[in-house]
Design a protein around this motif. Structure first.
Motif, PDB file in Angstrom:
ATOM      1  N   SER A 233       2.161   8.383   2.102  1.00 41.86           N
ATOM      2  CA  SER A 233       2.501   6.961   2.111  1.00 41.86           C
ATOM      3  C   SER A 233       3.202   6.578   0.810  1.00 41.86           C
ATOM      4  O   SER A 233       2.752   6.968  -0.276  1.00 41.86           O
ATOM      5  N   PRO A 234       4.305   5.817   0.882  1.00 43.91           N
ATOM      6  CA  PRO A 234       4.992   5.413  -0.357  1.00 43.91           C
ATOM      7  C   PRO A 234       4.191   4.400  -1.165  1.00 43.91           C
ATOM      8  O   PRO A 234       4.350   4.295  -2.373  1.00 43.91           O
ATOM      9  N   GLY A 235       3.310   3.654  -0.503  1.00 48.11           N
ATOM     10  CA  GLY A 235       2.499   2.675  -1.224  1.00 48.11           C
ATOM     11  C   GLY A 235       3.287   1.435  -1.603  1.00 48.11           C
ATOM     12  O   GLY A 235       4.501   1.340  -1.407  1.00 48.11           O
ATOM     13  N   GLU A 236       2.584   0.485  -2.158  1.00 49.27           N
ATOM     14  CA  GLU A 236       3.193  -0.790  -2.547  1.00 49.27           C
ATOM     15  C   GLU A 236       3.721  -0.712  -3.972  1.00 49.27           C
ATOM     16  O   GLU A 236       3.058  -0.188  -4.861  1.00 49.27           O
ATOM     17  N   ARG A 237       4.916  -1.220  -4.192  1.00 50.91           N
ATOM     18  CA  ARG A 237       5.513  -1.216  -5.528  1.00 50.91           C
ATOM     19  C   ARG A 237       5.131  -2.487  -6.276  1.00 50.91           C
ATOM     20  O   ARG A 237       4.984  -3.555  -5.681  1.00 50.91           O
TER      21      ARG A 237
END
Length: 747
Positions: A233-237
């Motif tokens: 998952s790229p995740g939240e920036r």
């Protein structure tokens, strides 16, 4: 809205108030106030809705605090110099949560992350990405346990599917690569070499006793089917980092309220104070303190008015005008940066040699070769493993015609160095263009006593050094151990070697020139303002140049060093571990006389050529900007675009590696005049924000008979511990002890 009037006596330095201040930009601060900036517990509310509540030190968030974004995201934990730094928890607006260690706004160290899609990771982080040992569990029940690099599964690891199937083995860039075993839940397994390229895939299937019938399975199904549901998952920036929101104090605005909390008592019998040449106040008793804001403005390198003082007084000094402290005077002056070396053009004595070198490299690198594995056979390291190629002027079946003289070209251990270039992620085309392109090389004179010559590629990426025959023998002898060492330790500080070659000129002279191609430590967009070559010995370790002659290309030595470099805790710990590993390797190979090459880039330099101290920069007298009017006062400090990118774009930290682009603090030191051989001076408490580069160089000198004789001869004349020529074990210990005094943890 009324403004509280405060007695002038309350404005003395050191006073602590409770203050409510409305800034001209609409921001509001409430909390403890001292020396014209937040100091202590306080709350800052930005006009865009961001808010910080917590500890402040001299106008910067420092200690425990909580930062909130308008989106609902929060960070609660430790801050340092405005950055999220230490243990802390970030909770995104979508409940994407990270708990763990931070270093300069980046997840770095040990931590856990709960992703918004339900995935979970716990383990080691580096520069904001999973890196090291860790476990990732997908919401569908699959999990990976093993090694990571740059956010991808890389190294040895195990993937366990919810179905009970599992893969144990090597990974590269998120996929199985190399030796591995795939096991089914029923006990069947497949062992072999794994690759996304089916041509490289090979192995054997072993069925379990319970499996019957025909088994039709392709190992490529693991890539096309089994791993489809195993995306990271790229995740939240993070939309904006707290450090990007920090303001420079003092700021224009009005006090809504200002109530005294504590008052610093004034001594009635205080001695008269006077300014020293470096802007400090002498208290008359040998101690020093920094002056008030007004004093700093009149003495700072940020001064609005051009100064008409002498060259000496315009340099930063660490001694008082009467030298009452007994320290040796020292000043720092940054000369304009210049490109080192002399371009080798037609007519230069080494022009033909340069052409020969470029022709040979183009031939070696451009020659077709089969794909190589990182696991090399012992025969590849055989010292007899070399290839001679003749280059006649008219050309041949394998070589082009050329305008240089006829020569022979030798490649030492070509397979090993080709694999090293692959290991160091050197693109063959870029490598060939850098060395063999249309741009000429630049020749540098040797800074040492070896008599070697150095050639630098025009793009500064690669350094070419001529070697003696004995040095070639040392390199070939240590090559197997060197290869294993750099393969095992990605962050090794030892020199990176990319090729070892020899040019033999035909004709009566029969001259042989041997050379090695290395990476250039100072290939960077940052200007290198100071260079140091550090060994830990004192005899002869000083540069015979006056201050006015020292420029950015001068290589200074141990007794010229006037800084202690302070690294972030995580980086310092990694630095200590790697220095130990590298010194152990060199000691085992009986290598000595190596040194740590250090390059220093001062983050802020005034127009008059003086590095700006952290104290001066934080005083708020002037705020440097990247797009300041170039026609303004020449004393206005400038920040390069590279520095601005590093300061305000946290993604720029991804380029930081051990020894490369490392942010640090350089604390100025001074030596007492009665200790001429004092290697590390006494700290002054005066700091500079710097970017440092460092690498262990000159690793091709073993403790041979010539060095033993040199030791015996010099030991009669000088202190045996002060000379460079000592036994490798003693050299290694002395080197480590010295380097770990020069580098320290930033506390």
């Amino acid at each position: 809205m009324s403004v509280a009037h405060v007695d002038d006596d309350l404005d003395a330095p050191g006073e602590v108030y409770y203050a409510e201040k409305l800034l001209n930009n609409g921001d509001i601060y409430t909390g403890k106030w001292s020396d014209n900036c937040p100091n202590g517990q306080g709350k800052y509310l930005w006009s865009d809705g961001c808010m910080y509540v917590g500890d402040w030190v001299k106008g910067k968030t420092m200690g425990k605090g909580k930062f909130s974004w308008p989106s609902g995201a929060t960070y609660e934990g430790k801050f340092k110099n405005g950055y999220m730094d230490g243990e802390g928890t970030y909770t995104g607006c979508s409940n994407d949560t990270y708990r763990g260690s931070w270093v300069i706004n980046m997840k770095h160290g040990k931590g856990t992350r709960d992703y918004v899609n339900g995935d979970h990771y716990e383990g080691e982080w580096r520069r904001g990405q999973p890196d090291g040992q860790g476990r990732y569990q997908w919401i569908n029940g699959n999990q990976y346990i093993g090694q990571w690099r740059n956010g991808k599964m890389n190294g040895n690891g195990t993937m366990i599917w919810a179905s009970g199937n599992r893969y144990d083995g090597s990974w590269e860039d998120g996929f199985p690569k190399g030796n591995g075993t795939f096991r089914w839940a029923d006990g069947s397994f497949y062992v072999g070499i794994w690759s996304k390229d089916s041509r490289e895939q090979s192995g054997t299937y072993y069925p379990s006793g319970s499996r019957t019938g025909t088994f039709d399975w392709d190992p490529q199904d693991v890539y096309s089917n089994d791993l489809l549901g195993c995306q990271i998952s790229p995740g939240e920036r993070i939309s904006a980092y707290p450090s990007q929101k920090m303001v420079t104090w003092p700021c224009e605005g009005e006090f809504l309220q200002k109530l005294p909390i504590a008052k610093t008592p004034k001594a009635n019998n205080a001695r008269p104070k006077r300014n020293s040449v470096d802007g400090r106040l002498s208290n008359g008793d040998g101690s020093y303190s920094w002056g008030s804001e007004t004093d700093a403005a009149s003495n700072s390198v940020y001064s609005e008015q051009p100064r008409e003082s002498s060259e000496e007084s315009r340099s930063i000094r660490t001694d008082d005008s009467d030298n009452s402290r007994g320290f040796q005077p020292h000043c720092i002056k940054i000369q304009p940066n210049k490109k080192p070396g002399t371009t080798i053009s037609k007519g230069h004595k080494n022009y033909d040699l340069m052409l020969n070198l470029q022709l040979g490299i183009r031939h070696s690198v451009g020659r077709p070769a089969p794909a190589t594995s990182l696991d090399l056979r012992a025969t590849a390291f055989d010292t007899k493993e070399k290839v001679w190629t003749k280059f006649p002027t008219e050309g041949s079946k394998h070589t082009p015609p050329h305008q240089s003289c006829e020569f022979k070209w030798k490649d030492y251990c070509p397979l090993v160095f080709r694999t090293l270039r692959k290991l160091f992620k050197v693109d063959p085309a870029d490598y060939m263009i850098s060395i063999c392109g249309n741009d000429a090389l630049r020749e540098l004179s040797s800074p040492g006593k070896s008599g070697s010559f150095f050639y630098l590629t025009n793009d500064d990426k690669y350094m070419i050094k001529t070697l003696k025959k004995a040095e070639v023998k040392v390199l070939l002898g240590m090559l197997p151990a060197y290869y294993n060492h750099v393969r095992a330790f990605e962050n090794t500080l030892v020199t990176k070697f990319f090729g070892l070659h020899c040019v033999k000129l035909t004709g009566p002279a029969q001259k042989k020139v041997r050379f090695v191609i290395m990476g250039n430590l100072f290939c960077t967009e940052y200007a290198i303002h100071r260079r140091f070559d550090l060994k830990g010995s004192s005899h002869g370790r000083v540069t015979e140049k006056s201050e006015s002659q020292i420029d950015s290309t001068t290589t200074l030595k141990d007794l010229d060093l006037n800084f202690i470099f302070r690294l972030q805790k995580v980086w310092f710990q990694e630095f200590c571990r790697q220095v130990d590993r590298d010194c152990d390797f060199l000691e085992q190979e009986r290598i000595m006389d190596y040194s740590l090459l250090v390059g220093v880039h001062f983050r802020e330099v005034s127009g008059s050529g003086e590095p700006v101290t952290t104290e001066t920069r934080n005083s708020g007298v002037r705020t440097p900007t990247a797009n300041a009017d170039q026609s303004g006062d020449v004393s206005t400090p400038r920040i390069s675009r590279a520095d601005m990118d590093l300061l305000f774009d946290p993604s720029g930290w991804a380029s930081i590696r051990l020894g490369i682009n490392m942010p640090a603090k350089a604390e100025l030191t001074v030596r007492r005049s009665d200790f001429e051989a004092q290697l590390v001076g006494e700290p002054t408490g005066q700091y500079y924000d710097v970017i440092v580069f460092f690498s262990i160089i000159d690793i091709l000198q073993n403790y041979d008979i010539s060095k033993k004789l040199e030791h015996a001869y010099k030991a009669f004349q000088y202190d045996p511990t002060s000379i460079s020529a000592v036994d490798p074990k003693q050299y290694s210990k002395r080197f480590r002890d010295f380097i770990l005094q020069v580098f320290a943890e930033d506390t």
